[in-house]
Design an enzyme around this catalytic site. Structure first.
Site, short mmCIF file in Angstrom:
data_model
loop_
_atom_site.label_atom_id
_atom_site.label_comp_id
_atom_site.label_asym_id
_atom_site.label_seq_id
_atom_site.Cartn_x
_atom_site.Cartn_y
_atom_site.Cartn_z
N CYS A 180 3.84 0.13 -12.48
CA CYS A 180 4.19 1.26 -13.06
C CYS A 180 5.48 0.97 -13.73
O CYS A 180 7.03 1.18 -14.01
CB CYS A 180 4.38 1.91 -12.18
SG CYS A 180 5.86 1.99 -10.63
N ALA A 190 1.22 -1.44 0.02
CA ALA A 190 -0.15 0.07 -0.07
C ALA A 190 0.44 1.24 0.12
O ALA A 190 0.74 2.12 -0.25
CB ALA A 190 -0.98 -0.36 1.15
N ALA A 191 2.33 1.07 0.73
CA ALA A 191 3.34 2.97 0.42
C ALA A 191 3.08 2.74 -0.56
O ALA A 191 3.04 2.43 -1.92
CB ALA A 191 4.08 2.18 0.97
N PRO A 192 3.25 4.50 -1.05
CA PRO A 192 3.34 5.63 0.76
C PRO A 192 1.32 5.51 1.00
O PRO A 192 1.20 6.30 1.56
CB PRO A 192 3.51 6.56 -0.27
CG PRO A 192 3.54 6.59 -1.88
CD PRO A 192 3.62 4.36 -2.42
N ASP A 208 2.43 -2.73 4.40
CA ASP A 208 3.79 -3.16 3.34
C ASP A 208 4.30 -3.53 4.81
O ASP A 208 4.14 -3.30 5.60
CB ASP A 208 4.40 -1.92 3.62
CG ASP A 208 5.55 -1.19 2.27
OD1 ASP A 208 4.38 -1.18 1.87
OD2 ASP A 208 6.36 -1.53 2.55
N GLY A 244 -0.97 6.46 -1.44
CA GLY A 244 -2.13 7.10 -2.99
C GLY A 244 -3.78 6.75 -2.37
O GLY A 244 -4.76 7.15 -3.08
N LYS A 245 -3.20 5.05 -3.31
CA LYS A 245 -4.50 4.19 -3.88
C LYS A 245 -5.44 4.27 -3.02
O LYS A 245 -6.24 4.60 -2.79
CB LYS A 245 -3.88 2.83 -4.57
CG LYS A 245 -3.12 3.23 -6.37
CD LYS A 245 -1.90 1.71 -6.54
CE LYS A 245 -1.66 2.35 -7.72
NZ LYS A 245 -0.55 3.06 -7.49
#
Length: 565
Positions: free
Chosen positions: A478, A275-277, A298, A279-280
């Site tokens: 990404c 999950a970090a940081p 995380d 945003g999603k």
């Protein structure tokens, strides 16, 4: 800012150098012309910043009004052969320059802030005083940041506060041993001669000029602060650091789309595995109107703290954070037999259960760094040796390392019950070869790319076990590497017959890659099959959307009675 043609040395014309085998692999996947465009696009930033508005606290119109006083409203001009602004026009609603509001259905809370560039910088006729920065610092500057002291590698002699300096970048070079690094000691003096370190290597790697905020001696004596205030930039993008905290979040458009693809519903139990940081995670929480339960995990203590901080800033209460390795997301059988754990409960659990009271959780607390001595206020009588004090000072100056933690409380989880989540987002750690601007790519090899893919498959195996029948998995990366994208989809569909690709909404990305690639060692990497390419979203950095490279696949989970292969 002059548009006169600068000498070739004082220009920005980077090119990415790839490992030869990786280069050939991408040529096979994309074709020579297409990959050349991708490689060039990766070296420059997107022409806009994308802001996600926290609709639980504000609205897009209100945010635009607040930002107008902070952002220059001069005319925006972005030199692009693809005409990015024109190609995005169908998705945008006019707003006072340089803002545009997104009119993609469901994304009306997204605001685009346009930048400008590339600009040709007038560095003057005489050789300018110079500062060389690290590659990571330069990539941040190209996105709108200032030059901070830790990123300064070398500086001309006799630079004083207030001097105008040209800023260039030292990109990693391959050494005789095959390794990559910068053959430069931090604090190197530049004389403006061809004998200077990196004199030829930094040709075409000048990112602008600015004002020295301290002397040369100061830049290498202090541990923090702005070293150069950038005045003339090759790419001029707006920085939103510490601006409207809690109301807005700077996020790439494909990342926002990934949260929408998950289609979270109010009251559901959702897992964000890496999950970090945050945003999603926070985007999902806002889509759920902060009603339901989001478990964000995380394996890094400090990154879990980052998620907690962001959730608190945005006023979100449905997010529960845990330190947990994604490869251990499923409870071991002995833990399932031993505990009745809210972490391992059915997806219909009451989300108000106090998970921190669970016997299957361990609370990890890390004390702040202490200094030498026995001061009762700071160290509570604990003696710290001089060596330890020096180490703590270095840690404070350089920031926490991979295995060091800043102070804070983090709950550790032993994993979750199978079939205990309605939806799972796996935004997998990856080679990140879609992030831009990127000035270095040589370190990735075919072997390292394959290792990324193996790691991602193991994480996906965990995700599949955790989603209930009828649930959803969204997988995203990404990177532009098909081995981490389409090949993962092929693996998932072939192994788990109860999985199927699902349409995504909104859909603005391009199709996936169909086919396969055979490597010299005989290994065949299978990608998508005809008919599957339109069910995934591939964001191409060279496309008119001008995003980072990104990939999204959405899976529906059917009855798990179907055999696994």
């Amino acid at each position: 800012m002059s548009l006169s043609e600068p000498p070739n040395q004082y220009s920005y014309s980077p090119s990415l150098h790839w490992n030869p085998r990786v280069h050939q692999y991408f040529l096979n996947a994309y074709g020579a012309d297409h990959f050349s465009r991708i490689s060039a696009a990766l070296t420059r930033p997107s022409c806009y910043s994308c802001i996600r508005v926290n609709t639980l606290r504000s609205a897009a119109d209100a945010v635009v009004e607040k930002l107008r006083s902070l952002v220059s409203t001069t005319a925006v001009q972005y030199d692009s052969e693809d005409g990015v602004a024109n190609s995005l026009k169908e998705f945008l609603e006019d707003a006072p320059a340089p803002f545009s509001k997104c009119k993609i259905p469901g994304l009306d809370y997204v605001v685009f802030v346009w930048g400008s560039g590339p600009h040709r910088i007038d560095y003057g006729e005489a050789p300018p005083k110079e500062v060389i920065v690290s590659r990571k610092c330069a990539e941040a500057v190209l996105r709108g940041a200032q030059v901070y002291v830790p990123g300064v590698m070398a500086c001309s002699a006799h630079v004083e506060k207030g001097d105008t300096v040209a800023v260039s970048v030292a990109v990693e070079q391959q050494g005789a041993d095959g390794g990559w690094g910068i053959a430069m000691t931090r604090g190197t003096v530049l004389q403006g001669l061809e004998t200077d370190t990196y004199y030829f290597e930094r040709n075409g790697l000048y990112i602008g000029q600015g004002t020295a905020m301290m002397s040369r001696a100061g830049m290498f004596r202090v541990s923090e602060g702005v070293g150069v205030d950038m005045k003339d930039r090759v790419y001029d993008l707006h920085s939103f650091h510490n601006v409207l905290e809690g109301e807005i979040f700077l996020q790439n458009l494909p990342s926002i789309i990934a949260a929408h693809a998950l289609d979270p519903q109010m009251g559901e139990r959702i897992l964000d595995m890496c999950a970090a940081p945050g945003g999603k995670t926070t985007a999902i929480a806002i889509l759920m109107k902060d009603e339901g339960e989001i478990i964000a995990t995380d394996r890094s203590h400090n990154k879990v703290l980052d998620i907690q901080k962001l959730a608190a800033e945005m006023g979100l209460s449905c997010i529960k954070t845990f330190k947990l390795d994604a490869l251990k997301s499923v409870c071991r059988r002995d833990d399932i037999d031993t505990f009745t754990d809210p972490c391992c409960n059915n997806a219909k659990n009451d989300v108000t259960n106090p998970v921190s009271d669970s016997p299957n959780l361990e609370v990890e607390r890390v004390s702040p760094i202490v200094t030498e001595g026995k001061d009762e206020q700071t160290n509570r009588g604990v003696y710290v040796s001089k060596a330890e004090a020096r180490k703590n000072m270095r840690r404070a100056r350089n920031g926490p390392g991979r295995n060091q933690c800043v102070g804070g409380r983090v709950d550790r989880s032993k994993g979750f019950h199978p079939d205990s989540f309605d939806r799972v987002l796996l935004d997998a750690p990856c080679s990140a070869l879609g992030l831009r601007p990127r000035l270095f790519a040589g370190e990735e090899t075919i072997e390292s790319l394959r290792n990324h893919a193996k790691y991602q498959r193991r994480m996906f195996d965990q995700a599949v076990q955790l989603v209930r029948p009828g649930g959803v998995i969204v997988y995203s990366t990404c990177t532009i590497n098909p081995g981490e994208n389409e090949a993962l989809v092929r693996y998932a569909l072939d192994k788990y017959k109860y999985l199927s690709l699902a349409p995504q909404n909104p859909r603005i990305g391009g199709p996936g890659l169909v086919g396969s690639c055979e490597f010299p060692d005989g290994y065949v990497e299978e990608w998508l099959r005809p008919g599957e390419e339109e069910l995934v979203q591939r964001f191409d950095p060279s496309s008119p959307l001008d995003t980072i490279g990104f990939f999204i696949a959405k899976f529906l989970v059917g009855s798990k009675d179907t055999a696994i292969h």
